[in-house]
Design an enzyme around this catalytic site. Sequence first.
Site, PDB file in Angstrom:
ATOM      1  N   SER A  24       1.033  -1.382   0.347  1.00  0.00           N
ATOM      2  CA  SER A  24      -0.003   0.186  -0.016  1.00  0.00           C
ATOM      3  C   SER A  24       0.734   1.080   0.053  1.00  0.00           C
ATOM      4  O   SER A  24       2.040   1.755   0.916  1.00  0.00           O
ATOM      5  CB  SER A  24      -0.580  -0.390   0.886  1.00  0.00           C
ATOM      6  OG  SER A  24      -1.750   1.189   1.314  1.00  0.00           O
ATOM      7  N   SER A  73       7.581  10.411   4.542  1.00  0.00           N
ATOM      8  CA  SER A  73       6.325  11.581   5.443  1.00  0.00           C
ATOM      9  C   SER A  73       5.431  11.564   4.351  1.00  0.00           C
ATOM     10  O   SER A  73       4.919  13.163   4.553  1.00  0.00           O
ATOM     11  CB  SER A  73       6.665  12.481   6.336  1.00  0.00           C
ATOM     12  OG  SER A  73       6.277  13.098   6.569  1.00  0.00           O
ATOM     13  N   LEU A  76      -0.996  10.006   4.312  1.00  0.00           N
ATOM     14  CA  LEU A  76      -2.044   9.636   4.014  1.00  0.00           C
ATOM     15  C   LEU A  76      -2.549  10.132   3.029  1.00  0.00           C
ATOM     16  O   LEU A  76      -4.004  10.613   3.280  1.00  0.00           O
ATOM     17  CB  LEU A  76      -2.691   8.672   5.032  1.00  0.00           C
ATOM     18  CG  LEU A  76      -2.312   8.644   5.907  1.00  0.00           C
ATOM     19  CD1 LEU A  76      -2.947   8.003   7.257  1.00  0.00           C
ATOM     20  CD2 LEU A  76      -1.814   6.945   4.898  1.00  0.00           C
ATOM     21  N   CYS A 133       0.683   3.581  10.408  1.00  0.00           N
ATOM     22  CA  CYS A 133       0.184   4.517   9.857  1.00  0.00           C
ATOM     23  C   CYS A 133       1.298   5.658  10.895  1.00  0.00           C
ATOM     24  O   CYS A 133       1.021   5.959  11.877  1.00  0.00           O
ATOM     25  CB  CYS A 133       0.494   5.661   8.888  1.00  0.00           C
ATOM     26  SG  CYS A 133       1.102   6.525   7.770  1.00  0.00           S
ATOM     27  N   GLY A 221      12.923   0.457   2.898  1.00  0.00           N
ATOM     28  CA  GLY A 221      13.679  -0.233   2.300  1.00  0.00           C
ATOM     29  C   GLY A 221      14.776  -1.527   2.755  1.00  0.00           C
ATOM     30  O   GLY A 221      14.062  -1.858   3.945  1.00  0.00           O
ATOM     31  N   GLY A 269       7.179  -3.268  -1.485  1.00  0.00           N
ATOM     32  CA  GLY A 269       7.664  -1.267  -1.170  1.00  0.00           C
ATOM     33  C   GLY A 269       8.430  -0.667  -1.682  1.00  0.00           C
ATOM     34  O   GLY A 269       8.815  -0.981  -3.181  1.00  0.00           O
TER      35      GLY A 269
HETATM   36  C1  LIG Z   1       6.344   6.274   0.128  1.00  0.00           C
HETATM   37  C2  LIG Z   1       5.478   5.329   0.789  1.00  0.00           C
HETATM   38  C3  LIG Z   1       3.954   5.318   1.167  1.00  0.00           C
HETATM   39  C4  LIG Z   1       3.961   4.650   1.973  1.00  0.00           C
HETATM   40  N1  LIG Z   1       2.402   4.815   2.359  1.00  0.00           N
HETATM   41  C5  LIG Z   1       1.658   3.613   3.146  1.00  0.00           C
HETATM   42  C6  LIG Z   1      -0.093   3.758   3.141  1.00  0.00           C
HETATM   43  O1  LIG Z   1      -0.756   4.404   2.596  1.00  0.00           O
HETATM   44  N2  LIG Z   1      -0.330   3.077   3.517  1.00  0.00           N
HETATM   45  C7  LIG Z   1       0.507   1.592   4.259  1.00  0.00           C
HETATM   46  O2  LIG Z   1      -0.475   0.926   4.801  1.00  0.00           O
HETATM   47  N3  LIG Z   1       1.682   1.983   4.004  1.00  0.00           N
HETATM   48  C8  LIG Z   1       1.808   1.888   3.223  1.00  0.00           C
HETATM   49  N4  LIG Z   1       3.549   2.586   3.174  1.00  0.00           N
HETATM   50  C9  LIG Z   1       4.094   1.362   3.474  1.00  0.00           C
HETATM   51  C10 LIG Z   1       4.716   0.569   2.750  1.00  0.00           C
HETATM   52  O3  LIG Z   1       3.038  -0.339   2.119  1.00  0.00           O
HETATM   53  C11 LIG Z   1       5.874  -1.030   2.862  1.00  0.00           C
HETATM   54  O4  LIG Z   1       4.812  -1.615   4.500  1.00  0.00           O
HETATM   55  C12 LIG Z   1       6.527  -0.221   3.864  1.00  0.00           C
HETATM   56  O5  LIG Z   1       7.454   0.604   2.610  1.00  0.00           O
HETATM   57  C13 LIG Z   1       8.229  -1.244   3.857  1.00  0.00           C
HETATM   58  O6  LIG Z   1       7.680  -1.986   2.720  1.00  0.00           O
HETATM   59  P1  LIG Z   1       9.069  -1.771   1.495  1.00  0.00           P
HETATM   60  O7  LIG Z   1      10.520  -2.065   3.266  1.00  0.00           O
HETATM   61  O8  LIG Z   1       9.271  -2.546   0.880  1.00  0.00           O
HETATM   62  O9  LIG Z   1       9.042  -0.392   1.606  1.00  0.00           O
HETATM   63  C14 LIG Z   1       4.432   3.520   2.772  1.00  0.00           C
HETATM   64  C15 LIG Z   1       5.693   3.133   2.069  1.00  0.00           C
HETATM   65  C16 LIG Z   1       5.956   4.369   1.935  1.00  0.00           C
HETATM   66  C17 LIG Z   1       7.487   4.444   1.277  1.00  0.00           C
END
Ligand SMILES: Cc1cc2nc3c(=O)[nH]c(=O)nc-3n(C[C@H](O)[C@H](O)[C@H](O)COP(=O)(O)O)c2cc1C
Lengths: 303, 303, 260, 260
Positions: A24, A73, A76, A133, A221, A269
Amino acid sequence: MPNVKATAVTIGPVTHKNPVFIASGICGYGEEYSPLVKLERLGGVVTKTITIDPRPGNVPPRVHELPYGMLNSIGLENVGLDRYAAEKLPMLQDRKVGVIVSVTAETEGEFVRIAHALAPLEGYSGLELNLSCPNVDGSALDHGRNPAFVERITKIVKECIPGRSLWVKVTPNVTDIGVVARAAEQGGADAISAINTVLGLDVDLETGRPIFARVSAGYSGPGILPIALQKVYEVSRAVSIPVVGIGGISCVEDARKFFLAGASAIQVGTALYADPGLPERLVDAFEAHPEWIRARMEPKAHE
Amino acid sequence: MPNVKATAVTIGPVTHKNPVFIASGICGYGEEYSPLVKLERLGGVVTKTITIDPRPGNVPPRVHELPYGMLNSIGLENVGLDRYAAEKLPMLQDRKVGVIVSVTAETEGEFVRIAHALAPLEGYSGLELNLSCPNVDGSALDHGRNPAFVERITKIVKECIPGRSLWVKVTPNVTDIGVVARAAEQGGADAISAINTVLGLDVDLETGRPIFARVSAGYSGPGILPIALQKVYEVSRAVSIPVVGIGGISCVEDARKFFLAGASAIQVGTALYADPGLPERLVDAFEAHPEWIRARMEPKAHE
Amino acid sequence: FIATVRENLQLSSRYFLLRISRPGDMPAPAAGQFIHVGVPASGRFFLRRPFSIFDCDDSSIALLIVELGPGTRALRRRQRGQEVDFYGPLGNAFPVMPGKRILAIGGGVGLAPLYFYAFRTLDGCGPSYRVVYGARTKEDLFLDNIPLEDESVLLATEDGSYGYRGNAVECAAEEFGRDPADVLFSCGPAPMLRAAMKLAEERGIPHFVSLENRMGCALGACRACVVPTRLGDGSPYRTVCHDGPVFDASVIVWDELPQP
Amino acid sequence: FIATVRENLQLSSRYFLLRISRPGDMPAPAAGQFIHVGVPASGRFFLRRPFSIFDCDDSSIALLIVELGPGTRALRRRQRGQEVDFYGPLGNAFPVMPGKRILAIGGGVGLAPLYFYAFRTLDGCGPSYRVVYGARTKEDLFLDNIPLEDESVLLATEDGSYGYRGNAVECAAEEFGRDPADVLFSCGPAPMLRAAMKLAEERGIPHFVSLENRMGCALGACRACVVPTRLGDGSPYRTVCHDGPVFDASVIVWDELPQP
Ligand SMILES: Cc1cc2nc3c(=O)[nH]c(=O)nc-3n(C[C@H](O)[C@H](O)[C@H](O)COP(=O)(O)O)c2cc1C
Ligand SMILES: Cc1cc2nc3c(=O)[nH]c(=O)nc-3n(C[C@H](O)[C@H](O)[C@H](O)COP(=O)(O)OP(=O)(O)OC[C@H]3O[C@@H](n4cnc5c(N)ncnc54)[C@H](O)[C@@H]3O)c2cc1C
Ligand SMILES: Cc1cc2nc3c(=O)[nH]c(=O)nc-3n(C[C@H](O)[C@H](O)[C@H](O)COP(=O)(O)OP(=O)(O)OC[C@H]3O[C@@H](n4cnc5c(N)ncnc54)[C@H](O)[C@@H]3O)c2cc1C
Ligand SMILES: Cc1cc2nc3c(=O)[nH]c(=O)nc-3n(C[C@H](O)[C@H](O)[C@H](O)COP(=O)(O)O)c2cc1C
Ligand code: FES
Ligand code: FES
């Protein structure tokens, strides 16, 4: 021909063609990434978390690169429930893309409203409750740290969406993630998505100020991979519903580790930004090696 | 000539010549690193956490390298209080090295015993209570997550060691680190050391087993820097005693960020293994720029 | 897309021109659009980097890049024959305004979209499009490598080592005095854009500006690259990557613009 | 210490010999000791890597290295004149045993300390020190580059392409039958060490073994590199870096030895 059955994963009442999803907030409402990713090849996409009313999001800057990941940051920013239902959800519908709709709210009443509004709509197979979040004020994150609230919300939302699956996305920023996950399971969740971003912070040495207006931000990341694996392991030992592993996946090996740690599906992600080909490469890999999906860690033993 | 006063930092009743320390568990009992580091140039070293009885530590392997840090599962192997007092502590004494003795225990009674035993000894200026090791069973980590216990232990240990400073080292693996830090402050701690390692896990894809016998381990090194900065910021807002920043420091810039985030001193951990020259380079940098030690982040404002 | 480096030309100590092959199925770009380029370096994590298209023909794309950090450094080191991974063209473009007299102000690599506009959008429409290009010194005008000496291009150097002595906006103001324009374009460092903004306001003409910001997806998905605007509709923020990078300068809330 | 690469010689597809300058203030090493080498690569985090000293004279130190992962790859790429950062010598050494007939069994890079023992510890004491060196094929015997053809060195290849056909321990057993020894030394892959252990037990002779393990500090400080032993005194664990790498094989709990 890939063996379709072999890669399929079932979460609650829904069977997905494979266990590879986009997390997401990463690919917006899905459509935005359709020029780059064959979304219909994936298990599905989890769309950007929506709220009842549109939200403007946080004051920029909103992202900051680190050598081992990034901080965000975003806060939402989303178009709100009505525009999501009218404009965004239908866009993916005709293209056979598996959609999980991510939602959040502040109060029980709002959660019910949003679930009721989504229930009659077509074009998605499940909801993901974002109770995690770190980038907004108010109760969204606090809720995710309160097991009693998690259980209650899960229960009332689940009742609103019969026939659909309910995923509950949990935060790593708690003392005992197992307790929160168990609360969601008690409430009737079909899966636990773990993890959302880890709280992090960076400072601009030139100005002596924090990078972000809200100071703390969400760390994602490759640098959070070991943390995410540990949380998925903890959650998978605490609950018996499927766990969806998220956090730091940037190659096939990373994804395999999540299954070994106890996950039944995974979400990509941050890595998508650098490498939009990754989700399809993961699908290729799991089609070639469906046994990787069911592999689970055995305890360490002396040889 | 460096301006000695300018780099000095005072923690409780003790003034250290500068704010650069080596973290507990990194340089053993200090002596081991003396061929490589001029320990007497540093603010001091925090020695390996000791317990009343010697501990054998965990089954190897005990360390695992990651591209952004490492995982460890040492398990508090140490020589025990008696040998520490008889053999280890005296070794640094004649060399004017600032020593902070790290201790942990399971019960209140044990904490009192160890503090009483150390109180009459020479050769160190403070104690660091390690209430945050993720690599042992039993209550050590659980204690560190329990504010009431943290307050009580801090209080009784502080009473045993008049004239010496008491640092309390907290774990990042909690929902609200501020509450734990405040409990330590209430108990009379002179400083909060933050952070210990972050829980992490890795899997060996060749064997399909976890790397470590205990499965979960402690994640340290550059990948935890943003997390550590965030925790130091949270702690520094929660308490008014000095905060000692620890986690992922591998260059002068990283160290400066901790002061900006609210720290009054810093400890070098994992980076020492790759770069034993780092602590002295930090001292050089802060002697050249003592203003970096007092710099604190201003809130973000629109220019 | 995977492209191949055709040429990597050092223009001055910090500037270089990276020409890569144009994949056959890449849509034709317009001036102001950019591509999102993978950093060709391994070992650590990198987000992609956005670069405006400086030039593009049937077989190649050129980027004008200033080396600032590890991303641009890795690109500078790419050699002929090596691969570069990108996607695009992305974002909107400077508007095509037939019959209008356009004065474009570029600073540093901000020249890229304005140059592309001159040589591809308007091929030969002559003096109705004038570019003022400002640099610190003569060295950064790349006169040896890029054909800027044209009657429609005015060059300014801050140290006066070539052309007008002063910055690009001062030069543009003088040029405007000599021969007014109907529209202002600008692209470059934030202080330059603000000065251009003032100039346009004083002269009461429309002003289109190309903005920069840190990006994640560059597709309008992640909402990372937003800038504050006077627009509404759920959020005052608009994305540089999708709604921009070219904006009507009057909708931007300049005081809240993040520094990149 | 900062040393300079003197020579980096590819010996076979996976093996290379890295010769670096010896800093003037480095203490004289004994056979079995190692140095802890910084990985010369940037961008990601690396712990240092331990390597046994293969050879050392007044002005240089030589390491015999097999390329396994990113650390050894970075070292293979170091070129003459580039810097290498290390500290040492560290750890203990194979015992000097005047008058004893020593049979040493080396596999792969496990040759390093045994070679050093032969050529520096015992300079010319001849047949009382014999080394059996086993490799997979003739290629890995480096005959072109390292002077192994000596009457005190027995060579074995698993494919029989040179010398004895079979592994080093089999060759050593045969040699022992021909001409017994009082002590066994061994260094190499874990299965080889276990087989050597059996041989020593069968013949009832002491056996000294050089072990490997993943390291942090290499100074005995971090307790990362421990191996389980039958010894007590607070902990059954002993560090490879400080208590070892050379151990009396009979104190090691072989069943609990971690695989590196
Ligand atoms: C730019 C950005 C926006 C995100 N927005 C949401 C969101 O709206 N809702 C949510 O549940 N997680 C959000 N996340 C979290 C990601 O879904 C994920 O849980 C998190 O980034 C860890 O995974 P990754 O290390 O592969 O990025 C966001 C992450 C990033 C980097
Ligand atoms: C739509 C768009 C088009 C662009 N077109 C071009 C172009 O044609 N040519 C070109 O050279 N660059 C262009 N940029 C800027 C370019 O993307 C950045 O300079 C680049 O990402 C820097 O990466 P880096 O890793 O080298 O430096 P980083 O390590 O990311 O940054 C190094 C230093 O430069 C500063 N910096 C980074 N990005 C910017 C920026 N955008 N503006 C000002 N300072 C910055 C940072 O604050 C930091 O201090 C464009 C940006 C956008 C958004
Ligand atoms: C005291 C001591 C002396 C040593 N002397 C030498 C020497 O003279 N020459 C030499 O080439 N190597 C020697 N080693 C081993 C050397 O340190 C490792 O091979 C090296 O650290 C591997 O680093 P890497 O980054 O290339 O591979 P990594 O990425 O660290 O490992 C790559 C693969 O090799 C395996 N591996 C790593 N280390 C070892 C090991 N120690 N044994 C077996 N498999 C391993 C890993 O499990 C992994 O699968 C010694 C080790 C010790 C402890
Ligand atoms: C090998 C190792 C052993 C450690 N042992 C201890 C210990 O005994 N007591 C303690 O309080 N912290 C211990 N730590 C934690 C460090 O002191 C430090 O808090 C942590 O590593 C984070 O800092 P870093 O990222 O700079 O390494 C240990 C860390 C490592 C890597
Ligand atoms: S970079 Fe993702 S919305 Fe612009
Ligand atoms: S590597 Fe630290 S004790 Fe051996």
